[in-house]
Design a protein around this motif. Structure first.
Motif, PDB file in Angstrom:
ATOM      1  N   ALA A  86      -6.412  12.896  -8.553  1.00  0.00           N
ATOM      2  CA  ALA A  86      -7.772  13.112  -8.048  1.00  0.00           C
ATOM      3  C   ALA A  86      -8.095  12.200  -6.870  1.00  0.00           C
ATOM      4  N   ARG A  87      -7.066  11.832  -6.130  1.00  0.00           N
ATOM      5  CA  ARG A  87      -7.350  11.167  -4.855  1.00  0.00           C
ATOM      6  C   ARG A  87      -6.939  12.137  -3.758  1.00  0.00           C
ATOM      7  N   ARG A  88      -7.210  11.758  -2.508  1.00  0.00           N
ATOM      8  CA  ARG A  88      -6.795  12.621  -1.398  1.00  0.00           C
ATOM      9  C   ARG A  88      -5.299  12.879  -1.573  1.00  0.00           C
ATOM     10  N   VAL A 148       1.150  -3.716   6.617  1.00  0.00           N
ATOM     11  CA  VAL A 148      -0.069  -3.657   5.809  1.00  0.00           C
ATOM     12  C   VAL A 148      -0.599  -2.223   5.915  1.00  0.00           C
ATOM     13  N   ALA A 149      -0.421  -1.474   4.826  1.00  0.00           N
ATOM     14  CA  ALA A 149      -0.824  -0.053   4.821  1.00  0.00           C
ATOM     15  C   ALA A 149      -1.972   0.108   3.834  1.00  0.00           C
ATOM     16  N   THR A 150      -3.022  -0.707   4.053  1.00  0.00           N
ATOM     17  CA  THR A 150      -4.079  -0.806   3.047  1.00  0.00           C
ATOM     18  C   THR A 150      -5.322  -0.002   3.398  1.00  0.00           C
ATOM     19  N   GLY A 172       0.805  -1.211   0.000  1.00  0.00           N
ATOM     20  CA  GLY A 172       0.000   0.000   0.000  1.00  0.00           C
ATOM     21  C   GLY A 172       0.835   1.256   0.000  1.00  0.00           C
ATOM     22  N   VAL A 173       0.454   2.180  -0.881  1.00  0.00           N
ATOM     23  CA  VAL A 173       1.176   3.453  -0.983  1.00  0.00           C
ATOM     24  C   VAL A 173       0.200   4.632  -1.030  1.00  0.00           C
ATOM     25  N   GLY A 174      -0.787   4.607  -0.105  1.00  0.00           N
ATOM     26  CA  GLY A 174      -1.575   5.810   0.160  1.00  0.00           C
ATOM     27  C   GLY A 174      -0.778   6.650   1.154  1.00  0.00           C
ATOM     28  N   SER A 175      -1.465   7.547   1.857  1.00  0.00           N
ATOM     29  CA  SER A 175      -0.787   8.405   2.850  1.00  0.00           C
ATOM     30  C   SER A 175       0.026   7.584   3.838  1.00  0.00           C
ATOM     31  N   SER A 176      -0.585   6.518   4.364  1.00  0.00           N
ATOM     32  CA  SER A 176       0.084   5.733   5.410  1.00  0.00           C
ATOM     33  C   SER A 176       1.317   5.050   4.853  1.00  0.00           C
ATOM     34  N   GLY A 177       1.179   4.386   3.704  1.00  0.00           N
ATOM     35  CA  GLY A 177       2.304   3.665   3.113  1.00  0.00           C
ATOM     36  C   GLY A 177       3.451   4.601   2.763  1.00  0.00           C
ATOM     37  N   VAL A 178       3.126   5.729   2.153  1.00  0.00           N
ATOM     38  CA  VAL A 178       4.161   6.687   1.747  1.00  0.00           C
ATOM     39  C   VAL A 178       4.915   7.200   2.976  1.00  0.00           C
ATOM     40  N   PRO A 226       0.158   3.425  -8.093  1.00  0.00           N
ATOM     41  CA  PRO A 226       0.912   4.494  -7.417  1.00  0.00           C
ATOM     42  C   PRO A 226       0.119   5.801  -7.429  1.00  0.00           C
ATOM     43  N   GLN A 227       0.403   6.631  -6.423  1.00  0.00           N
ATOM     44  CA  GLN A 227      -0.254   7.952  -6.363  1.00  0.00           C
ATOM     45  C   GLN A 227       0.805   9.039  -6.466  1.00  0.00           C
ATOM     46  N   TYR A 228       0.365  10.239  -6.781  1.00  0.00           N
ATOM     47  CA  TYR A 228       1.286  11.384  -6.849  1.00  0.00           C
ATOM     48  C   TYR A 228       1.528  11.874  -5.427  1.00  0.00           C
ATOM     49  N   SER A 269     -11.320   5.521  -4.676  1.00  0.00           N
ATOM     50  CA  SER A 269     -10.603   5.751  -3.419  1.00  0.00           C
ATOM     51  C   SER A 269     -11.543   5.502  -2.252  1.00  0.00           C
ATOM     52  N   TRP A 270     -10.982   5.589  -1.042  1.00  0.00           N
ATOM     53  CA  TRP A 270     -11.779   5.363   0.167  1.00  0.00           C
ATOM     54  C   TRP A 270     -12.920   6.362   0.302  1.00  0.00           C
ATOM     55  N   MET A 271     -12.762   7.551  -0.297  1.00  0.00           N
ATOM     56  CA  MET A 271     -13.797   8.572  -0.153  1.00  0.00           C
ATOM     57  C   MET A 271     -15.099   8.129  -0.831  1.00  0.00           C
TER      58      MET A 271
HETATM   59  P1  NA7 Z   1      -5.424   4.411   1.252  1.00  0.00           P
HETATM   60  O1  NA7 Z   1      -5.209   5.795   0.784  1.00  0.00           O
HETATM   61  O2  NA7 Z   1      -6.784   3.805   1.040  1.00  0.00           O
HETATM   62  O3  NA7 Z   1      -4.309   3.506   0.576  1.00  0.00           O
HETATM   63  C1  NA7 Z   1      -4.359   2.101   0.640  1.00  0.00           C
HETATM   64  C2  NA7 Z   1      -3.262   1.534  -0.202  1.00  0.00           C
HETATM   65  O4  NA7 Z   1      -3.290   0.105  -0.085  1.00  0.00           O
HETATM   66  C3  NA7 Z   1      -3.397   1.840  -1.683  1.00  0.00           C
HETATM   67  O5  NA7 Z   1      -2.131   2.077  -2.207  1.00  0.00           O
HETATM   68  C4  NA7 Z   1      -3.969   0.525  -2.226  1.00  0.00           C
HETATM   69  O6  NA7 Z   1      -3.694   0.301  -3.572  1.00  0.00           O
HETATM   70  C5  NA7 Z   1      -3.238  -0.459  -1.378  1.00  0.00           C
HETATM   71  N1  NA7 Z   1      -3.820  -1.794  -1.398  1.00  0.00           N
HETATM   72  C6  NA7 Z   1      -4.969  -2.219  -0.839  1.00  0.00           C
HETATM   73  N2  NA7 Z   1      -5.154  -3.536  -1.069  1.00  0.00           N
HETATM   74  C7  NA7 Z   1      -4.095  -3.946  -1.793  1.00  0.00           C
HETATM   75  C8  NA7 Z   1      -3.700  -5.184  -2.350  1.00  0.00           C
HETATM   76  N3  NA7 Z   1      -4.455  -6.286  -2.187  1.00  0.00           N
HETATM   77  N4  NA7 Z   1      -2.549  -5.255  -3.055  1.00  0.00           N
HETATM   78  C9  NA7 Z   1      -1.794  -4.163  -3.203  1.00  0.00           C
HETATM   79  N5  NA7 Z   1      -2.104  -2.943  -2.708  1.00  0.00           N
HETATM   80  C10 NA7 Z   1      -3.244  -2.850  -2.011  1.00  0.00           C
HETATM   81  O7  NA7 Z   1      -5.136   4.276   2.824  1.00  0.00           O
HETATM   82  P2  NA7 Z   1      -4.145   5.111   3.745  1.00  0.00           P
HETATM   83  O8  NA7 Z   1      -4.195   4.510   5.090  1.00  0.00           O
HETATM   84  O9  NA7 Z   1      -2.809   5.214   3.119  1.00  0.00           O
HETATM   85  O10 NA7 Z   1      -4.727   6.575   3.771  1.00  0.00           O
HETATM   86  C11 NA7 Z   1      -6.101   6.824   4.062  1.00  0.00           C
HETATM   87  C12 NA7 Z   1      -6.269   8.262   4.452  1.00  0.00           C
HETATM   88  O11 NA7 Z   1      -5.755   8.451   5.780  1.00  0.00           O
HETATM   89  C13 NA7 Z   1      -5.517   9.271   3.646  1.00  0.00           C
HETATM   90  O12 NA7 Z   1      -6.122   9.584   2.441  1.00  0.00           O
HETATM   91  C14 NA7 Z   1      -5.428  10.452   4.585  1.00  0.00           C
HETATM   92  O13 NA7 Z   1      -6.615  11.197   4.561  1.00  0.00           O
HETATM   93  C15 NA7 Z   1      -5.274   9.802   5.920  1.00  0.00           C
HETATM   94  P3  NA7 Z   1      -4.748   0.761  -4.737  1.00  0.00           P
HETATM   95  O14 NA7 Z   1      -4.621   2.222  -4.799  1.00  0.00           O
HETATM   96  O15 NA7 Z   1      -6.113   0.316  -4.258  1.00  0.00           O
HETATM   97  O16 NA7 Z   1      -4.309   0.040  -5.923  1.00  0.00           O
END
Ligand code: NA7
Length: 571
Positions: free
Chosen positions: A344-346, A395-397, A202-208, A228-230, A516-518
């Motif tokens: 266009a994601r958070r 796990v930063a999902t 995972g490479v959202g905010s938490s992963g990054v 990947p996100q910007y 996205s989660w939103m």
């Molecule tokens: P996010 O932004 O929902 O990111 C979750 C990440 O986990 C995202 O990169 C997902 O990839 C990845 N993901 C989820 N499941 C998988 C699997 N099965 N394989 C590979 N990658 C996966 O969560 P965050 O905790 O980082 O941030 C949430 C908000 O918290 C953030 O926007 C801030 O407001 C604070 P994907 O993009 O779905 O391909």
């Protein structure tokens, strides 16, 4: 059996119960106790903090300016509480929240390690019966409801991002991995990653953030990247004493701007259209934002239409891709790290994320090309057959956001044969009036529930809680006058109109096109729809003011008046 004086009595009768002790729960508790109500707050955590209690992973940082990522209601606290850097780290935010709790002596109204199992509205006594479980002694009475609150008002401050998403990867939930698995949203502070072979999914905010913080300490780091996100440099740095003095002097005006703005983040939001500016000037503006701003500022501080004009957005994506290419020296890694989708994601902000991939032991694994197929005893297997051997898997999902926070609390409203709240939302779509009230659920008051504004959390929280306080004040006055408990309940028509307004507003933005989660797109099977109001904090506050001015329109009588907001009458 005689009752142990340490044991909680079986039933507590109160005016209100607040569930959650993060930013929202603390302020709700403070506000309602100030109004003379008998209130208690519960939390399943061992201490206050909410999101900032659970997300204790290395690198966790708020991307709002530190001096505005705090409550505004206490001018002295605002002025005197330290703000070391432009941004606050997770430990600093947690300390701040603890400080607020101590300053207002709120701990005496709080009970930790207490899980709300469910709540049901009892129409005969006009109260919520809230069933709770004490988890402080995990071996005793497992799964049993140990005591009940009966309350006239149930205030849910469950947080926007609370319920972690665990991906459905074979072997993960079964626990076959022999190393350590840790989710960023349930981080054990004892976890040590130094010298380990670490994988991050995972490479959202938490992963990054976690990747950036741990890259220099670990033996090897494999980052599993699907989409990947910007990410934009946060450009964090210490605040100088003269800067702090200037902020303190400007606070009243700053907060007025925050409350009137869209995002409530404190930086000026641009009204300049991207295409109205020459290409050279656009580049200059974007460069300045890259060097001095953060992700939110790059998205909203230079131009007004990056989230609505697809062509403008595409130009900015090109700019950001060039930046990634300029930092990441290995073209293969750069390819895996470079997004192809719109911006266009958070938006993300980082402390040198891309540069970490220039370390030989940090790898970008493309799991879009070769998805993760299994978690095995010694690591992760991908579809091309490779086994990535690991000691620790991070796990930063992300989260089942917003309505997902209600998945485990089983709230049943007036009609006890009907679905609980989360099940109703799951079946028919999340609907909520102004992020705070749901038809069929009298005196259930949500703080920043679904369909509240997408904005900086502290000013949004204050906005929501103060609106709820005013609703309760009105209900209390009617109750005193009539001798019958007044019910605060949204009408179905108002709830639908507001939810539809949120949907229409969201669909005007490019956010709606990026999963996205939103929008619930990160949870398999979740209904894709906006769960936020993208109209902005200022306009949201104006709607709340309009509701009040129009006799609490959209709330049932006798508290409110039927109908929907004038501005929604076209719906
Ligand atoms: P996010 O932004 O929902 O990111 C979750 C990440 O986990 C995202 O990169 C997902 O990839 C990845 N993901 C989820 N499941 C998988 C699997 N099965 N394989 C590979 N990658 C996966 O969560 P965050 O905790 O980082 O941030 C949430 C908000 O918290 C953030 O926007 C801030 O407001 C604070 P994907 O993009 O779905 O391909």
């Amino acid at each position: 059996m005689p009752q142990d004086p340490q044991d909680p009595p079986q039933t507590h009768d109160l005016d209100a119960l607040v569930v959650g002790t993060g930013f929202a729960g603390i302020y709700a508790l403070h506000t309602l106790t100030q109004d003379g109500l008998r209130v208690q707050a519960i939390d399943q955590a061992r201490d206050v903090g909410g999101t900032w209690y659970w997300n204790r992973y290395p690198g966790a940082l708020s991307d709002t300016w530190s001096y505005l990522y705090r409550y505004s209601f206490d001018a002295e606290l605002l002025r005197d509480y330290p703000a070391a850097n432009r941004y606050s780290t997770q430990p600093e935010i947690l300390e701040y929240l603890k400080h607020v709790v101590a300053r207002y002596d709120l701990r005496r109204h709080m009970r930790f390690e207490t899980v709300m199992e469910g709540a049901a509205w009892d129409d005969t006594i006009k109260k919520w019966r809230v069933r709770c479980r004490d988890i402080s002694k995990p071996d005793e009475g497992k799964g049993e409801v140990q005591y009940t609150y009966t309350v006239r008002y149930l205030v849910t401050a469950l947080g926007l991002l609370h319920e972690p998403v665990i991906p459905d990867i074979p072997g993960l939930k079964e626990g076959v991995f022999q190393g350590e698995v840790v989710h960023t949203a349930a981080w054990d502070p004892q976890t040590s990653l130094a010298g380990k072979r670490v994988g991050v999914i995972g490479v959202g905010s938490s992963g990054v953030q976690v990747v950036t913080a741990i890259a220099s300490q670990v033996a090897s780091l494999h980052v599993f990247i699907r989409r990947p996100q910007y990410s934009v440099p946060a450009n964090d740095r210490p605040l100088t004493p003269p800067e702090r003095a200037a902020i303190n002097a400007a606070y009243p005006a700053l907060w007025a701007d925050v409350r009137a703005s869209h995002l409530g983040m404190g930086f000026p939001e641009s009204s300049r259209k991207f295409m109205a500016v020459s290409p050279a000037d656009r580049e200059r503006i974007l460069e300045t934002l890259w060097r001095e701003g953060n992700g939110l500022q790059l998205m909203f501080g230079g131009f007004s239409d990056l989230t609505t004009d697809a062509a403008a957005n595409a130009e900015v994506c090109r700019f950001l891709r060039r930046k990634i290419a300029a930092v990441v020296t290995d073209p293969r890694k750069a390819r895996v790290l470079t997004p192809t989708e719109p911006y266009a994601r958070r938006p993300l902000s980082d402390a040198g994320y891309y540069a970490q991939f220039n370390r030989a032991h940090v790898h970008a694994v493309d799991v879009r090309a070769h998805p993760i197929t299994a978690v095995e005893a010694h690591g992760l297997r991908t579809a091309d057959g490779t086994l990535y051997e690991l000691d620790t898997l991070v796990v930063a999902t992300g989260f089942d956001a917003l309505d997902g926070s209600y998945a485990r609390v089983h709230i049943r409203g007036r009609d006890d044969d009907a679905d609980d709240l989360h099940e109703r939302w799951r079946r028919t779509g999340s609907a909520c009036y102004l992020g705070c009230a749901v038809s069929g659920f009298p005196n259930l008051l949500l703080v920043s529930g679904p369909m509240a504004a997408f904005a900086n959390v502290p000013p949004l929280t204050e906005t929501n809680v103060e609106f709820l306080r005013d609703l309760i004040r009105r209900a209390e006055a009617i109750t005193r006058r009539t001798g019958t408990q007044c019910e605060i309940e949204a009408t179905l028509a108002a709830e639908r109109a507001w939810t539809e307004h949120c949907d229409v507003t969201a669909r005007k933005t490019l956010f709606a096109q990026a999963p996205s989660w939103m929008f619930g797109a990160n949870v398999p099977g979740k209904r894709p729809a906006s769960r936020l109001y993208f109209g902005g904090l200022g306009p949201f506050r104006a709607k709340l003011a309009e509701v009040k001015a129009c006799g609490w329109v959209g709330f049932k009588e006798p508290l409110g008046t039927a109908g929907v907001l004038r501005s929604h009458s076209h719906l």
